[in-house]
Design a protein around this motif. Sequence first.
Motif, PDB file in Angstrom:
ATOM      1  N   ALA A   8      29.402  26.452 -21.514  1.00 17.66           N
ATOM      2  CA  ALA A   8      29.547  27.742 -20.617  1.00 17.66           C
ATOM      3  C   ALA A   8      28.162  28.520 -21.496  1.00 17.66           C
ATOM      4  N   ALA A   9      28.122  28.633 -22.995  1.00 14.54           N
ATOM      5  CA  ALA A   9      27.379  29.173 -23.656  1.00 14.54           C
ATOM      6  C   ALA A   9      26.037  28.822 -23.624  1.00 14.54           C
ATOM      7  N   PHE A  10      26.216  27.599 -23.795  1.00 13.40           N
ATOM      8  CA  PHE A  10      25.342  26.702 -24.350  1.00 13.40           C
ATOM      9  C   PHE A  10      23.808  26.789 -22.743  1.00 13.40           C
ATOM     10  N   ALA A  11      24.614  26.499 -21.664  1.00 13.70           N
ATOM     11  CA  ALA A  11      24.072  26.380 -20.438  1.00 13.70           C
ATOM     12  C   ALA A  11      23.314  28.184 -20.296  1.00 13.70           C
ATOM     13  N   ARG A  12      24.019  29.456 -21.047  1.00 15.60           N
ATOM     14  CA  ARG A  12      23.227  30.457 -20.499  1.00 15.60           C
ATOM     15  C   ARG A  12      21.780  30.578 -22.067  1.00 15.60           C
TER      16      ARG A  12
END
Length: 127
Positions: free
Chosen positions: A28-32
């Motif tokens: 999720a952090a990577f996606a952001r």
Amino acid sequence: MACDVSIELERGRIRADMSGFLSLSDVAAFARDEQEGAREIIRHKGYFDLLVQTPGAKAQGQDVMGAFQQLVVRSPLKARRIAIVAASPLLRMQIRRVLPNDHIKAFETVVEADAWLDDMSLAPQPA
């Protein structure tokens, strides 16, 4: 897990360095971060490519690979091409199985991945 995302504006490229065993919150952090970088590059280039480097990473859990698969399908801003550098043969096999797509390729070295991304003759053409 560590994930560092940087942009190469002139090349229209996002570079992500990932290591270790990933969690769903890491994805999720990577996606952001990836989408934030994509917005900036698209403003200047009209497209972006993604290079993911995974030094020392091992095969990932099914939940994490499923999250990456959904990320590729559902991201509002999609990479034109995705090159994933994985030294582990098992991880490359997992990537090819879970993300079977002509615009996503797994490589053993960064040199191979950069060459593929730099080859504009292989880039998908706009509709």
